[in-house]
Design a protein around this motif. Structure first.
Motif, short mmCIF file in Angstrom:
data_model
loop_
_atom_site.label_atom_id
_atom_site.label_comp_id
_atom_site.label_asym_id
_atom_site.label_seq_id
_atom_site.Cartn_x
_atom_site.Cartn_y
_atom_site.Cartn_z
N TYR A 1 -15.95 6.85 0.08
CA TYR A 1 -15.05 6.60 1.22
C TYR A 1 -13.75 6.00 0.70
N ASN A 2 -12.63 6.62 1.09
CA ASN A 2 -11.33 6.21 0.55
C ASN A 2 -10.45 5.49 1.55
N GLY A 3 -11.01 5.13 2.71
CA GLY A 3 -10.23 4.37 3.69
C GLY A 3 -9.35 5.20 4.58
N LEU A 4 -9.26 6.51 4.31
CA LEU A 4 -8.37 7.39 5.07
C LEU A 4 -9.12 8.13 6.16
N VAL A 5 -8.50 8.28 7.31
CA VAL A 5 -9.02 9.10 8.40
C VAL A 5 -7.89 9.97 8.91
N ARG A 6 -8.21 10.89 9.78
CA ARG A 6 -7.19 11.76 10.37
C ARG A 6 -6.73 11.18 11.69
N GLY A 7 -5.41 11.04 11.84
CA GLY A 7 -4.86 10.56 13.10
C GLY A 7 -4.88 11.66 14.15
N ASN A 8 -4.49 11.30 15.38
CA ASN A 8 -4.52 12.29 16.46
C ASN A 8 -3.43 13.34 16.29
N ASP A 9 -2.57 13.17 15.30
CA ASP A 9 -1.59 14.21 14.97
C ASP A 9 -2.06 15.07 13.81
N TRP B 1 -23.42 -1.70 10.11
CA TRP B 1 -22.86 -0.39 9.81
C TRP B 1 -22.01 -0.42 8.55
N SER B 2 -21.98 0.70 7.87
CA SER B 2 -21.05 0.85 6.76
C SER B 2 -19.64 0.97 7.33
N HIS B 3 -18.66 0.66 6.51
CA HIS B 3 -17.27 0.80 6.95
C HIS B 3 -16.91 2.28 7.12
N GLY B 4 -17.46 3.13 6.25
CA GLY B 4 -17.14 4.55 6.34
C GLY B 4 -17.64 5.19 7.61
N LEU B 5 -18.77 4.71 8.12
CA LEU B 5 -19.34 5.30 9.33
C LEU B 5 -18.96 4.53 10.60
N SER B 6 -18.28 3.42 10.46
CA SER B 6 -17.81 2.70 11.64
C SER B 6 -16.30 2.90 11.79
N GLU B 7 -15.52 2.28 10.90
CA GLU B 7 -14.07 2.47 10.99
C GLU B 7 -13.69 3.89 10.61
N GLY B 8 -14.46 4.49 9.69
CA GLY B 8 -14.16 5.86 9.28
C GLY B 8 -14.39 6.88 10.37
N MET B 9 -15.29 6.57 11.33
CA MET B 9 -15.53 7.47 12.46
C MET B 9 -15.03 6.85 13.77
N LYS B 10 -14.15 5.87 13.65
CA LYS B 10 -13.44 5.29 14.79
C LYS B 10 -14.40 4.83 15.89
N ALA B 11 -15.51 4.24 15.47
CA ALA B 11 -16.56 3.85 16.40
C ALA B 11 -16.26 2.49 17.03
N GLU C 1 4.76 5.69 -2.13
CA GLU C 1 4.44 6.45 -3.34
C GLU C 1 3.19 5.85 -3.98
N GLY C 2 2.62 6.60 -4.91
CA GLY C 2 1.39 6.15 -5.54
C GLY C 2 0.18 6.72 -4.83
N PRO C 3 -1.02 6.47 -5.34
CA PRO C 3 -2.23 7.02 -4.73
C PRO C 3 -2.47 6.46 -3.33
N LEU C 4 -2.93 7.31 -2.44
CA LEU C 4 -3.20 6.89 -1.07
C LEU C 4 -4.59 6.26 -0.94
N GLU C 5 -5.52 6.70 -1.78
CA GLU C 5 -6.91 6.30 -1.60
C GLU C 5 -7.12 4.81 -1.85
N LYS C 6 -7.98 4.22 -1.03
CA LYS C 6 -8.38 2.82 -1.18
C LYS C 6 -9.90 2.79 -1.28
N TYR C 7 -10.40 3.01 -2.49
CA TYR C 7 -11.85 3.08 -2.68
C TYR C 7 -12.51 1.71 -2.70
N VAL C 8 -11.83 0.73 -3.30
CA VAL C 8 -12.42 -0.60 -3.49
C VAL C 8 -12.08 -1.49 -2.30
N ARG C 9 -13.12 -2.10 -1.72
CA ARG C 9 -12.92 -2.99 -0.60
C ARG C 9 -12.60 -4.39 -1.09
#
Length: 400
Positions: A177-185, A84-94, A199-207
């Motif tokens: 995929y930037n490594g970010l997902v939405r929490g339960n809040d 699986w890709s990281h975006g579709l596994s960790e990104g969808m909390k699988a 501070e600084g950019p939140l996105e983590k594009y590079v693995r």
């Protein structure tokens, strides 16, 4: 007591549960071994009379058992997390069990096609396809975006069964995929659990291995099963970065892929026929797949006025219709509550001009087990400010 060679595999199959794909490969291996045994037998007859060349049945049994185990290992290995890709596994909390199930149901399918242009290797990794949505994942190697910049392809062309988005009336959303997902809040968090920077950019594009992952989602909410089993072509054009002035390509080229989508129409359907308080909405039909939700309400039109402003800054009033209560989450049978499930894309509105049937459909932000959903959670009213929704703010609709 001796056994016929044809009985050996049947005996093994009875003793060990064998998936259909493994069984087919093992049967092929058995045929190959048997053919080899026959060849040895003929060679033995031609060589010396006292050596028959027959492969002992016990040895055949051992070789077939080894073949079954070997093929079983390969098949099981193809279904693990690394597929699986990281975006579709960790990104969808699988969870791993959920990923295995989606693969067994053919909802999730590997692609594994690679194209290299100008030192940039793009690999189509996999797809997830249900009745209304397609998630595609691509791995990009050899490209390093400037720190703090958002990478993207300048253009993406997709055709389903020869039709592009305008012809097929399906929508496309895309991005790295930037490594970010939405929490339960409802707030952004890193999927890997690391804390957000102050501070600084939140996105983590590079693995860690230097690669990036590109995600595309296709949606066609008005035609059930549209994507399943269809041929697809994808063209990714001109890789670069998004700036205030637009997209600036660093690499001008095209990466092209074609394959046939898998997919599954398996879904949990129910008809709660429950009214949502004084909203005048009645939940009539529900469809829950592991990656999407669809609700059809009976919702008589309620005309409302909305205030706005024209280009000159003058206040204008427009008339529209009220929206049905939003489906925000679910409660599982074990008591777990998942809120803010929307991942998108999605659509809502009346199914026809002369009907009160109103539909809400959207892709969810995690892999769900539909059979474990106990209740649906609809928004009754939103709390002020940035407060979280509580049960007092919700309509709870049990489903069977």
């Amino acid at each position: 007591m001796s056994m016929r060679e044809e009985d050996i595999f049947e005996k093994l199959r009875q003793d060990v549960p064998i998936p259909e794909t493994v069984q087919k490969k093992a049967e092929d291996a058995f045929a190959s071994i048997k053919k080899d045994a026959q060849k040895r037998r003929m060679e033995g007859k031609m060589a010396v009379k006292r050596s028959s060349g027959r492969m002992p049945k016990k040895k055949i049994w051992i070789l077939v058992a080894a073949a079954v185990l070997a093929f079983g290992t390969v098949t099981a290995g193809a279904a693990v997390y690394m597929q699986w890709s990281h975006g579709l596994s960790e990104g969808m909390k699988a969870e791993q069990e959920q990923m295995h199930k989606l693969e067994a149901d053919n909802m999730a399918s590997p692609v594994n096609q690679s194209v290299s242009e100008q030192g940039i290797k793009v690999t189509a990794l996999q797809s997830i396809v249900d009745n209304y949505y397609v998630h595609l994942a691509f791995k990009v190697e050899g490209y390093e975006p400037e720190a703090g910049k958002q990478p993207d392809f300048e253009d993406v062309q997709i055709r389903i069964d020869g039709q592009d988005a305008s012809d097929g009336d399906f929508s496309i959303s895309r991005g790295f995929y930037n490594g970010l997902v939405r929490g339960n809040d409802g707030k952004a968090v890193y999927a890997d659990g690391t804390p957000l920077p102050e501070e600084g950019p939140l996105e983590k594009y590079v693995r860690e291995d230097g690669s990036l992952e590109y995600e595309i989602t296709l949606a066609k909410e008005n035609e059930k099963g549209y994507f399943i089993g269809k041929p697809i072509s994808v063209e990714l054009k001109n890789l670069g970065e998004i700036t205030i002035d637009g997209h600036i390509p660093d690499i001008e080229d095209t990466w092209s892929f074609t394959w046939t989508l898998g997919g599954s129409d398996q879904v949990r359907e129910c008809s709660p026929d429950q009214e949502l308080g004084d909203s005048k909405a009645i939940v009539k039909q529900v469809e829950i797949s592991p990656i999407s939700m669809r609700v059809v309400y009976d919702f008589p039109r309620q005309e409302i006025e909305e205030k706005g402003y024209n280009e000159s800054g003058e206040e204008i009033i427009s008339k529209t219709y009220a929206e049905a209560p939003w489906l925000t989450g679910v409660r599982m049978k074990d008591g777990t509550t998942y809120m803010y499930l929307y991942r998108g894309p999605g659509s809502s509105g009346y199914l026809s001009e002369d009907s009160d049937a109103y539909a809400l459909t959207y892709g969810i932000d995690r892999i769900l087990d539909p059979d474990q959903v106990e209740s649906l959670l609809f928004v009754k009213s939103y709390p002020e400010g940035d407060k979280l929704l509580t049960e007092d703010d919700l309509y709870v609709v049990p489903i069977e």
